[in-house]
Design an enzyme around this catalytic site. Structure first.
Site, PDB file in Angstrom:
ATOM      1  N   CYS A   2       1.105  -2.838  -3.820  1.00 21.63           N
ATOM      2  CA  CYS A   2      -0.218  -3.302  -4.192  1.00 21.63           C
ATOM      3  C   CYS A   2      -0.143  -4.661  -4.872  1.00 21.63           C
ATOM      4  O   CYS A   2       0.877  -5.343  -4.839  1.00 21.63           O
ATOM      5  CB  CYS A   2      -0.860  -2.298  -5.141  1.00 21.63           C
ATOM      6  SG  CYS A   2      -0.818  -0.586  -4.552  1.00 21.63           S
ATOM      7  N   ARG A  47      -5.261  -2.092  -4.074  1.00 22.86           N
ATOM      8  CA  ARG A  47      -4.485  -0.935  -3.629  1.00 22.86           C
ATOM      9  C   ARG A  47      -4.219  -0.934  -2.128  1.00 22.86           C
ATOM     10  O   ARG A  47      -5.141  -1.080  -1.318  1.00 22.86           O
ATOM     11  CB  ARG A  47      -5.200   0.368  -4.002  1.00 22.86           C
ATOM     12  CG  ARG A  47      -4.337   1.593  -3.651  1.00 22.86           C
ATOM     13  CD  ARG A  47      -5.018   2.910  -3.952  1.00 22.86           C
ATOM     14  NE  ARG A  47      -4.091   4.019  -3.651  1.00 22.86           N
ATOM     15  CZ  ARG A  47      -4.449   5.281  -3.496  1.00 22.86           C
ATOM     16  NH1 ARG A  47      -5.719   5.641  -3.652  1.00 22.86           N
ATOM     17  NH2 ARG A  47      -3.547   6.206  -3.206  1.00 22.86           N
ATOM     18  N   GLU A  75       6.681   1.533  -5.538  1.00 23.29           N
ATOM     19  CA  GLU A  75       6.838   2.952  -5.236  1.00 23.29           C
ATOM     20  C   GLU A  75       7.905   3.547  -6.149  1.00 23.29           C
ATOM     21  O   GLU A  75       8.952   2.928  -6.366  1.00 23.29           O
ATOM     22  CB  GLU A  75       7.286   3.173  -3.785  1.00 23.29           C
ATOM     23  CG  GLU A  75       6.327   2.654  -2.731  1.00 23.29           C
ATOM     24  CD  GLU A  75       5.035   3.447  -2.625  1.00 23.29           C
ATOM     25  OE1 GLU A  75       4.974   4.557  -3.199  1.00 23.29           O
ATOM     26  OE2 GLU A  75       4.093   2.954  -1.967  1.00 23.29           O
ATOM     27  N   ASP A  97       2.535   9.056  -7.002  1.00 19.78           N
ATOM     28  CA  ASP A  97       3.633   8.567  -7.836  1.00 19.78           C
ATOM     29  C   ASP A  97       3.097   7.729  -8.983  1.00 19.78           C
ATOM     30  O   ASP A  97       3.751   7.579 -10.013  1.00 19.78           O
ATOM     31  CB  ASP A  97       4.650   7.780  -7.004  1.00 19.78           C
ATOM     32  CG  ASP A  97       4.070   6.551  -6.335  1.00 19.78           C
ATOM     33  OD1 ASP A  97       2.860   6.552  -6.009  1.00 19.78           O
ATOM     34  OD2 ASP A  97       4.826   5.586  -6.098  1.00 19.78           O
TER      35      ASP A  97
END
Length: 567
Positions: A2, A47, A75, A97
């Protein structure tokens, strides 16, 4: 993956924040969100939905108490394991996550960073203490830029987002001078802009009451020195393969389709072989680029591997006619000089993947640095370019003006190990090759709203391989020896022991022939622009004439001048 942005300020800066988010919207087209703590801070997020596609995982993400607000780029691959470890200490409401990262911070504080296996840059605003905590992953896969004024603090995933609202894009004369004189792209905290900095890889930042503090959280040298090295070659090979398989498995965690990039080298071949052990090969699409020039293309090697595995393959061709437009476009996404035609060609892979609705791609970055793959590791300790022989210097210092050269100072890199090989590997891992490759690749993947994952840069792999004795890395004239021995059990032997070929395009030929008129246009822009005083223009044009006449051992100096003219 993102984009993040934020402003710590006593003023209402929501308009400026929205401008920052709009400029990096390509990093996350699925949702744009913001949060404001009036009189203190505002945070924003672009996002790209990869894990938990629901709107509940949108950011800025608020914890259950309402105290902490997170914006996160990247991530956390081991989020499932972390979630299980946290257990009842936090009540989860999503499968993301993102929430696991915030919960880890709430439960473990800054120590949570040591538990994370992933690529990340993130910022957490504590609405109770009115403080900011931000951190960047171990190798700097994900970017974090910042700038300060007397009253405010800005951060973002891209430089343009900060310069646009500050109205200040003054160049760093030191960084530019070193780029032209020595090929350096800056130290870990530097950018090509005077007042824009980056949080170094493996560091965290705190900001409270107008005071910023930066600390290292990842000590690579200490971790490497703790590793118990065995002289049992087969045992070492087995342990490394186990780590490698786990790394690839973790990086397949996504709620979208995953593909991978492949070249004709041993690293990509290993990735291809192991990916197909993990997933059914008919589901996994491979991507590669080519130019139609047999002197440079790796397509025959790629096709040989694909013939073995039968993966679907997308071959993306770069045409010389595309260079002018794409160089301008990619320059606008990079914000700083990038790696020439190979980066342009690589960018087309992400463009095609996005069209194919494949949002996550794996690639083989990082093996050469951990297993000593470059030829200069065994020869010339001052070299930084694979395959460079004893010809004229790549860098044309005599083309720089005295005014600019006074800022040039060749970087001295730390040497924390007791041997030359590991010190060279350390330099490339944290100061030269990996930092710039990660920047180039982050920008071109994000330009097309796709996520790039590097399984070979799992910190466990890098530390383990780095710690191994030299004779496991280089044996005679063979570099990456242990890795090649591992690969030959999985792929044809002529691939596992193929010589390293720099990933190339016909950049030298295209610049001097097909694109010579365009190059001259860029040089004219340089001579007529704000940076003309940086150069001895007569020498620049003299070098250009020599280049057109056939003196083309390297095209890097030509590309450097184009890089400046297109920014």
């Amino acid at each position: 993956m993102c984009g993040i942005a934020g402003i710590i300020s006593p003023y209402d800066r929501n308009v400026a924040l929205n401008k920052m988010l709009e400029l990096q919207k390509h990093r996350g087209p699925d949702n744009t969100g913001n949060y404001a703590d009036k009189g203190y801070a505002c945070l924003g997020h672009n996002r790209l939905s990869i894990v938990d596609l629901s709107t509940a995982a949108n950011q800025p993400f608020l914890d259950n108490s309402g105290r902490y607000h997170l914006v996160f780029n990247g991530e956390i691959y081991n989020y499932k394991e972390l979630k299980a470890e946290i257990g009842s200490k936090y009540t989860f409401r999503t499968n993301s996550d993102t929430e696991v990262l915030l919960a880890s911070f709430i439960v473990y504080g800054k120590k949570c960073l040591e538990k994370l296996n992933g690529m990340f840059s993130f910022a957490i605003w504590d609405a109770e203490e009115k403080s900011l905590f931000a951190a960047r992953d171990r190798f700097g896969v994900k970017p974090f830029y910042y700038s300060e004024t007397p009253e405010e603090f800005y951060f973002a995933s891209e430089i343009k987002s900060i310069t646009a609202v500050l109205g200040n894009n003054e160049p760093s004369l030191k960084v530019w001078a070193n780029y032209f004189a020595y090929g350096s792209y800056g130290l870990p905290d530097e950018t090509f802009y005077k007042d824009i900095f980056q949080l170094p890889a493996g560091h965290f930042l705190t900001f409270m009451d107008g005071n910023m503090k930066i600390e290292r959280w990842y000590d690579f040298v200490e971790n490497v020195n703790k590793i118990q090295v065995s002289d049992d070659f087969e045992k070492t090979k087995s342990e490394y393969l186990k780590l490698l398989k786990d790394s690839i498995s973790l990086r397949f965690r996504a709620d979208v389709e995953v593909g991978f990039n492949i070249s004709g080298g041993v690293d990509s071949s290993l990735l291809l072989a192991l990916v197909n052990q993990y997933e059914k090969k008919e589901k996994i699409r491979a991507y590669t680029f080519y130019t139609g020039d047999e002197r440079y293309d790796e397509l025959p090697w790629v096709q040989k591997m694909i013939n073995e595995t039968q993966n679907p393959l997308s071959k993306v061709r770069l045409e010389v006619e595309e260079i002018e437009e794409l160089s301008e476009k990619i320059s606008s996404f990079q914000d700083e000089p990038f790696g020439g035609f190979p980066t342009i060609a690589y960018s087309k892979i992400f463009q095609q993947a996005r069209k194919d609705n494949i949002l996550v791609l794996l690639d083989g970055q990082g093996m050469d640095e951990q297993w000593a793959g470059y030829d200069y590791y065994a020869g010339n300790p001052t070299a930084t370019i694979q395959g460079q022989k004893g010809y004229t210097s790549t860098f044309k210092k005599h083309c720089l003006s005295d005014d600019l050269m006074q800022y040039a100072e060749k970087s001295e890199y730390p040497e924390p190990f007791d041997n030359q090989l590991q010190n060279l590997q350390y330099r490339d891992l944290f100061y030269t090759k990996i930092p710039r490759a990660l920047r180039f690749n982050d920008r071109i993947s994000m330009a097309h709203s796709t996520e790039l994952r590097e399984p070979f840069l799992d910190y466990r792999l890098v530390e383990f391989a780095f710690a191994q004795p030299e004779h496991f890395k280089i044996k005679g004239n063979v570099h990456k020896y242990l890795l090649r021995e591992l690969v030959k059990e999985l792929v044809p032997s002529d691939i596992s022991y193929a010589p390293k070929r720099p990933l190339q395009t016909p950049q030298r030929e295209w610049l001097g022939d097909d694109l010579s008129s365009w190059v001259e246009e860029q040089l004219n822009r340089l001579t007529e622009g704000r940076y003309a005083g940086w150069f001895d223009l007569d020498e620049v044009y003299r070098e250009w004439e020599k280049y057109k006449e056939g003196e083309r051992q390297s095209s890097f100096h030509i590309w450097q001048w184009i890089s400046l003219s297109t920014l």
